[in-house]
Design a protein around this motif. Structure first.
Motif, PDB file in Angstrom:
ATOM      1  N   ARG A  35     -10.000   8.472  10.316  1.00 25.74           N
ATOM      2  CA  ARG A  35      -9.314   9.440  11.091  1.00 25.74           C
ATOM      3  C   ARG A  35      -8.432   8.988  11.956  1.00 25.74           C
ATOM      4  O   ARG A  35      -7.079   9.556  11.844  1.00 25.74           O
ATOM      5  N   MET A  36      -8.541   7.803  12.480  1.00 27.35           N
ATOM      6  CA  MET A  36      -7.426   7.383  13.424  1.00 27.35           C
ATOM      7  C   MET A  36      -6.242   6.864  12.596  1.00 27.35           C
ATOM      8  O   MET A  36      -4.943   7.246  12.799  1.00 27.35           O
ATOM      9  N   ALA A  37      -6.425   6.348  11.172  1.00 26.14           N
ATOM     10  CA  ALA A  37      -5.482   5.757  10.520  1.00 26.14           C
ATOM     11  C   ALA A  37      -4.576   7.086  10.135  1.00 26.14           C
ATOM     12  O   ALA A  37      -3.549   7.230   9.888  1.00 26.14           O
ATOM     13  N   LEU A  75      -4.024   0.677   7.721  1.00 28.31           N
ATOM     14  CA  LEU A  75      -2.834   1.512   6.642  1.00 28.31           C
ATOM     15  C   LEU A  75      -2.190   0.375   6.030  1.00 28.31           C
ATOM     16  O   LEU A  75      -1.598   0.411   5.055  1.00 28.31           O
ATOM     17  N   SER A  76      -1.993  -0.907   6.640  1.00 26.09           N
ATOM     18  CA  SER A  76      -1.181  -2.189   5.930  1.00 26.09           C
ATOM     19  C   SER A  76      -2.304  -2.650   4.705  1.00 26.09           C
ATOM     20  O   SER A  76      -1.698  -2.863   3.800  1.00 26.09           O
ATOM     21  N   HIS A  79      -1.658  -0.433   2.043  1.00 28.46           N
ATOM     22  CA  HIS A  79      -0.362  -0.569   1.488  1.00 28.46           C
ATOM     23  C   HIS A  79       0.401   1.014   1.706  1.00 28.46           C
ATOM     24  O   HIS A  79       1.319   1.348   0.955  1.00 28.46           O
ATOM     25  N   MET A  80      -0.088   1.376   2.774  1.00 28.04           N
ATOM     26  CA  MET A  80       0.515   2.840   3.309  1.00 28.04           C
ATOM     27  C   MET A  80       1.894   2.666   4.476  1.00 28.04           C
ATOM     28  O   MET A  80       2.707   3.446   4.508  1.00 28.04           O
ATOM     29  N   VAL A  81       1.736   1.549   5.017  1.00 23.13           N
ATOM     30  CA  VAL A  81       2.723   1.395   6.088  1.00 23.13           C
ATOM     31  C   VAL A  81       3.219  -0.196   5.793  1.00 23.13           C
ATOM     32  O   VAL A  81       2.308  -1.078   5.352  1.00 23.13           O
ATOM     33  N   GLY A  82       4.278  -0.754   6.504  1.00 16.75           N
ATOM     34  CA  GLY A  82       4.747  -2.020   6.326  1.00 16.75           C
ATOM     35  C   GLY A  82       4.997  -2.139   8.028  1.00 16.75           C
ATOM     36  O   GLY A  82       5.221  -1.186   8.885  1.00 16.75           O
ATOM     37  N   ARG A  83       5.155  -3.712   8.258  1.00 20.08           N
ATOM     38  CA  ARG A  83       5.518  -3.833   9.613  1.00 20.08           C
ATOM     39  C   ARG A  83       7.004  -4.628   9.500  1.00 20.08           C
ATOM     40  O   ARG A  83       7.004  -5.481   8.601  1.00 20.08           O
TER      41      ARG A  83
END
Length: 172
Positions: A35-37, A75-76, A79-83
């Protein structure tokens, strides 16, 4: 930013944006994402830059920094987001990967390949001419078919994106 884009931003209905974020997050939860992701991902996706800091996410979603951190960690991992580090700052920005959906489907294709092989091994173990073995083989055939079709779809998607970027009319 162009003048038209700035005017559009100024007139943006933030309540409508929030409703969209929550609605899309609910769809992602329904599909199995945390949910939070889901909320964090939807907020990143809805941002014009596709990039927000932890503080910006916490403020926009009215959640704690710890909740943002947990969501970003998940999420990292998938592999849905990067930093990325803000130049001259110690703050990280979290960014939606470009071509996210293409890469997600491609990774899913790898999962389908593993499932197909496992199902074929199961069909062999159960006996290909038994009801259970036939069911396993048919399921493996389905995953093989799905992979072939997905590759064709992904090729057409790439062609469509290239045409769009070059300003040509979209086909199909």
């Amino acid at each position: 930013m162009t003048r038209a884009a700035a005017e559009e931003l100024a007139g943006r209905d933030e309540d409508a944006v929030s409703r969209f974020i929550e609605r899309f997050a609910a769809e992602l939860v329904e599909a199995g994402l945390q949910r939070m992701a889901s909320r964090v991902f939807a907020a990143l996706l809805a941002s014009d830059t596709g990039s927000l800091t932890s503080a910006e996410l916490a403020e926009q979603l009215r959640i704690s920094p710890a909740a943002v951190s947990g969501a970003i960690r998940y999420l990292s991992q998938v592999h849905m987001v990067g930093r990325e580090r803000e130049p001259g700052s110690r703050r990280d920005r979290y960014q939606v990967h470009t071509e996210l959906w293409y890469e997600t489907i491609t990774r899913r294709d790898q999962v389908l390949t593993r499932w197909e092989q496992t199902l074929r091994d199961g069909a062999d173990a159960l006996g290909r001419h038994t009801p259970a073995g036939e069911r396993m083989a048919e399921t493996a055939d389905f995953f093989e078919y799905l992979q072939v079709e997905m590759l064709a779809i992904m090729d057409r998607w790439r062609e469509r994106q290239i045409a769009r970027r070059e300003g040509r009319a979209e086909a199909g």
